[in-house]
Design an enzyme around this catalytic site. Structure first.
Site, mmCIF file in Angstrom:
data_model
loop_
_atom_site.group_PDB
_atom_site.id
_atom_site.type_symbol
_atom_site.label_atom_id
_atom_site.label_comp_id
_atom_site.label_asym_id
_atom_site.label_seq_id
_atom_site.Cartn_x
_atom_site.Cartn_y
_atom_site.Cartn_z
ATOM 1 N N HIS A 4 29.342 49.669 36.295
ATOM 2 C CA HIS A 4 30.040 48.498 37.361
ATOM 3 C C HIS A 4 29.310 48.455 38.480
ATOM 4 C CE1 HIS A 4 32.279 47.630 33.767
ATOM 5 N NE2 HIS A 4 33.473 47.311 34.147
ATOM 6 N N ARG A 36 29.270 45.956 24.485
ATOM 7 C CA ARG A 36 30.428 45.147 25.062
ATOM 8 C C ARG A 36 30.003 43.761 25.089
ATOM 9 N NH1 ARG A 36 34.464 44.691 30.281
ATOM 10 N NH2 ARG A 36 32.514 44.727 31.271
ATOM 11 N N GLU A 49 43.141 42.520 28.688
ATOM 12 C CA GLU A 49 43.047 42.661 30.148
ATOM 13 C C GLU A 49 43.733 41.727 31.000
ATOM 14 O OE1 GLU A 49 38.755 42.544 31.012
ATOM 15 O OE2 GLU A 49 38.203 41.096 29.437
ATOM 16 N N ASP A 108 41.330 43.672 35.834
ATOM 17 C CA ASP A 108 41.553 42.347 35.812
ATOM 18 C C ASP A 108 43.295 42.015 35.674
ATOM 19 O OD1 ASP A 108 39.142 40.492 35.454
ATOM 20 O OD2 ASP A 108 38.777 42.348 34.269
ATOM 21 N N ARG A 144 39.930 52.163 33.572
ATOM 22 C CA ARG A 144 40.214 52.301 34.847
ATOM 23 C C ARG A 144 39.187 52.368 35.817
ATOM 24 N NH1 ARG A 144 42.507 57.641 35.567
ATOM 25 N NH2 ARG A 144 43.945 56.979 37.106
ATOM 26 N N ARG A 153 34.847 38.708 39.670
ATOM 27 C CA ARG A 153 35.198 40.119 39.060
ATOM 28 C C ARG A 153 36.141 40.793 39.999
ATOM 29 N NH1 ARG A 153 32.265 41.868 35.179
ATOM 30 N NH2 ARG A 153 30.245 40.689 34.621
#
Length: 789
Positions: free
Chosen positions: A83, A344, A465, A505, A543, A677
């Site tokens: 990320h 994913r 989420e 999210d 997390r 995001r």
């Protein structure tokens, strides 16, 4: 003062304060390492260590056999993600590690005055190099760059720290009177880097193939170097020591050693193993090796066991307890693939791909126009038959072609490395049964699901989420478990189902308090559903590093889970800058891995079955959450002009343009907060020092609750803070975030909002809520100031 500086002076000031903070953090880390070593030397067991956890379990009356059984069935995996939150360049991180190593040497080695002077000079050179190195990247990272960055932490920490942790644990169990038997690899490393394509168009089949090849080369390179060192350590002579028949056979297979090694069977055996390992590397790259490669890492483990058994049986047990023991454990943990790579993708993409496949294979079928029950019926029908939907001669859309190519690549990697190479498929934005069945159908297309036997080669992991998705998670899983076809799939997965919960999210969607509560409530509901169907629940916690993304101390967070939610199995994402903070130093890395294992042990064997100490705690939290949700949504999503305020008063535009990751800041080209995001959302509020995602809504919730229940309500909240780990941890994290908030600095950022009326209206609300939240935390915790505890 600042306004009087030139542009060049300003940049110098910014860089100086930035580096000062980073150097101070390095010094603090070293202080913690030093303090931990001193504590471990006095014979005590610090909280968060495996020794402390095992002592607590035994003191609670749990039989030692149950403790051993936990380690035999546990499944604990920190998962490295790419990320976009690691701002630091590898060049600066490397220099910081050099400084940390110099500090470590000063702490552990008794130096002469000359050596101290040399150390001072080396530190000065390292700091000077850091000062003259650019802080920011000039170009955006590629996915493969992120893979390479992730691999560096295996050299720094994982390849050495994990075997050391297992050795200490096994020795500790023997000290408790349990048999000296090696434990299975219950603590391993996972990764998303190169497999997570949700919102990242740069993750393709070739990129995924290259990522796995880099991982494998890294593992085999490490084993090769360790075997070469082991050969140097074992020049044992058969004229002085006997060897086992198995070792003699292994040595006789060596065809490369010279005559002077005729009496050194261990070296000859290792030479043969090195030949096979190099042949294995060639095979995994697609070449045809001349020597016989290892078919799997299990075969290499068998050869290492021959070395260990022969040494132990012939007066060399202590020789087997060093490098050989650690190498065997590393092979057991990392195999030939190094880290299990998750795939994913977003459920919307699966829907479009399945729709195109069905509509091409069965003209007249309009999948996207079907209701949810109709979709489930159609998907079950297709899953029950071996018919494949893909037509080789058909030209599909770029999106569908790319998705199918990735799935075919995953099937090839399973053939090459075995099932552990890519064991999980995570579905972002999962909200329905069809979201899960669509992935099963796509896996069927490439042979990873076989209808005839019901064999499923991957875990299908729905990720819930948003607030609404969390609230319906138990219902979705209940309906899935009622499907005989899906239950047949789970029968081949050891009756285990993994569910991922999204912290970032859900926070952006509903605010800090509501997100934390709905995550907790979803876990309670999932525990009940899984128990009813006799299926083992494995939770995957998405997390982030900051509190607004689910961050906070891992030990407290795991112990704060509801009863029955851990069950010896847990996966946790390690995102962006957190990876460097936790695992960039081998000592800290060892400590963080141990904390994860110790907390899982305590949560599994010591937590009760109840969701909370008292039922009224749950009722109270629900009411607080409703009030906080109303306040948060009222500001962020229902206040006219808030989007403009956010973009004017924060650095979201600058963050979106920073080269801090391979993926864009927003999932779409939309400017809506819904599509942004969660990570840049949280970063933006951190930069202007408001930290809004970590506290907003708590003050309003407390005021509304007090209005309903008076002082009795406050007494109950104070009791909850004292007796309920979940609420105590939530308050502790909020306490920390509020302490970082600086309303004076925030006001300077707010002044950037061009619409004066909008600025005054929104900033005034935020300031009032901040004051109410600080007062509320202090009153509930009984503190006189933030961070007093």
């Amino acid at each position: 003062t600042l306004e009087g500086l030139t542009r060049g002076e300003t940049i110098h000031i910014i860089r100086a304060f930035s580096y000062f903070s980073r150097l101070a953090n390095i010094a603090e880390d070293q202080h913690h390492i030093s303090r931990a070593r001193l504590r471990s030397g006095d014979g005590g067991a610090r909280p968060g260590t495996l020794k402390s956890a095992m002592n607590a379990v035994l003191e609670a009356g749990v039989p030692a056999a149950d403790l051993k059984r936990f380690f035999e069935t546990a499944d604990i995996v920190p998962v490295l993600t790419a990320h976009p939150t690691e701002v630091g360049r590898k060049s600066t991180l490397d220099r910081e590690r050099e400084i940390a190593d110099l500090l470590l040497a000063r702490d552990r080695i008794r130096m002469t005055p000359e050596e101290i002077l040399e150390s001072d000079e080396a530190l000065a050179r390292a700091v000077l190099t850091l000062w003259q190195t650019g802080l920011l990247r000039r170009s955006r990272l590629r996915v493969i760059d992120e893979v390479a960055n992730g691999l560096s932490y295996f050299d720094l920490t994982f390849l050495s720290a994990l075997p050391r942790l297992y050795a200490g644990l096994e020795d500790g169990l023997v000290a408790l009177g349990l048999p000296d038997v090696p434990l299975p690899a219950f603590l391993r490393i996972g990764s998303w880097i190169g497999g997570d394509r949700d919102g990242n168009p740069f993750v393709t089949a070739p990129v995924m193939r290259q990522a796995l090849a880099m991982q494998s080369a890294h593992a085999l390179g490490f084993y090769t170097r360790e075997l070469e060192k082991l050969s140097d350590e074992l020049p044992l002579d058969t004229r002085l020591v006997a060897v086992s028949p198995e070792l003699a056979d292994l040595a006789s297979a060596d065809t490369a050693s010279t005559l002077h090694r005729d009496h050194e069977p261990y070296r000859r055996a290792i030479t043969g193993m090195l030949q096979r390992l190099r042949a294995t590397a060639a095979r995994l790259k697609g070449s045809t090796p001349s020597d016989g490669p290892y078919g799997s890492s299990a075969e290499l483990l068998i050869d290492l066991a021959v070395l260990e058994t022969s040494l132990a049986a012939n007066g060399g047990r202590s020789l087997a307890q060093g490098r050989l023991r650690h190498l065997a454990r590393a092979v057991d943990i990392f195999g030939f693939h190094l880290a299990s790579l998750d795939m994913r993708q977003n459920s919307d993409v699966h829907e479009r791909v399945v729709a195109e496949l069905l509509e091409v294979a069965s003209p007249g079928v309009m999948y996207r126009g079907l209701t949810e029950p109709e979709r489930v019926t159609l998907l079950l029908k297709e899953l029950a038959t071996p018919r494949l939907l893909g037509l080789p001669a058909w030209t599909y859309s770029d999106e569908t072609a790319s998705e199918l190519a990735i799935l075919h690549e995953a099937a090839d990697q399973h053939q090459r490395f075995g099932p552990n190479v890519m064991p999980n498929y995570v579905i972002s934005k999962a909200a329905a049964v069809s979201d899960v069945l669509e992935v099963a159908l796509l896996l069927k297309e490439v042979g990873l699901y076989r209808p005839k036997t019901g064999a499923l080669d991957l875990n299908i992991v729905p990720l819930f989420e948003t607030i609404a998705d969390l609230q319906s998670a138990d219902d979705v899983m209940e309906r899935l478990f009622r499907l005989p076809l899906y239950r047949r799939m789970l029968a081949g997965r050891a009756q285990t189902q993994e569910v991922m919960l999204g912290y970032s999210d859900s926070n952006k969607d509903g605010g800090f308090l509501t997100s934390g509560w709905e995550l907790y409530r979803a876990e309670i509901a999932l525990v009940e559903v899984f128990a009813r169907h006799a299926i083992r629940l494995k939770l995957f916690h998405g997390r982030g590093g900051s509190v607004g993304r689910g961050g906070g101390p891992s030990y407290d967070a795991i112990l704060a889970q509801p009863g029955g939610a851990v069950q010896g199995a847990i996966r946790v994402t390690e995102q962006g800058e957190v990876i460097a903070a936790k695992y960039g130093n081998p000592e800290l890395g060892h400590r963080n891995l141990e904390v994860l294992a110790a907390a899982t042990l305590e949560a599994s064997l010591l937590s009760g079955k109840d969701a909370a100490p008292k039922a009224e705690y749950l009722v109270t939290m629900q009411r607080l959450s409703e009030h906080a949700f109303k306040a948060y949504r009222g500001l962020v999503y229902e206040t006219e002009g808030f989007e403009s305020y956010f973009r004017d008063s924060t650095v979201i535009g600058e963050i979106a343009n920073l080269n801090i990751g391979s993926r864009p800041a927003s999932r779409t080209t939309s400017q809506k907060i819904e599509d942004l995001r969660a990570i840049p959302w949280v970063f933006s509020w951190a930069q202007c020092r408001l930290m809004l995602p970590g506290w907003y809504g708590f003050g309003a919730a407390l005021a509304a609750y007090r209005a309903e229940h008076g002082e009795n309500g406050m007494a109950l909240l104070q009791e909850m803070a004292r007796d309920w780990p979940f609420f105590r941890t939530l308050l502790s994290n909020m306490d920390m975030v509020l302490a970082k908030t600086n309303i004076a600095i925030a006001s300077r950022y707010a002044a950037l909002v061009r619409d004066e009326a909008l600025r005054e209206a929104i900033f005034g609300r935020i300031k009032a809520e901040l004051q109410a939240s600080i007062a509320g935390v202090l009153e509930v915790t009984g503190q006189t100031e933030l961070l007093a505890g």
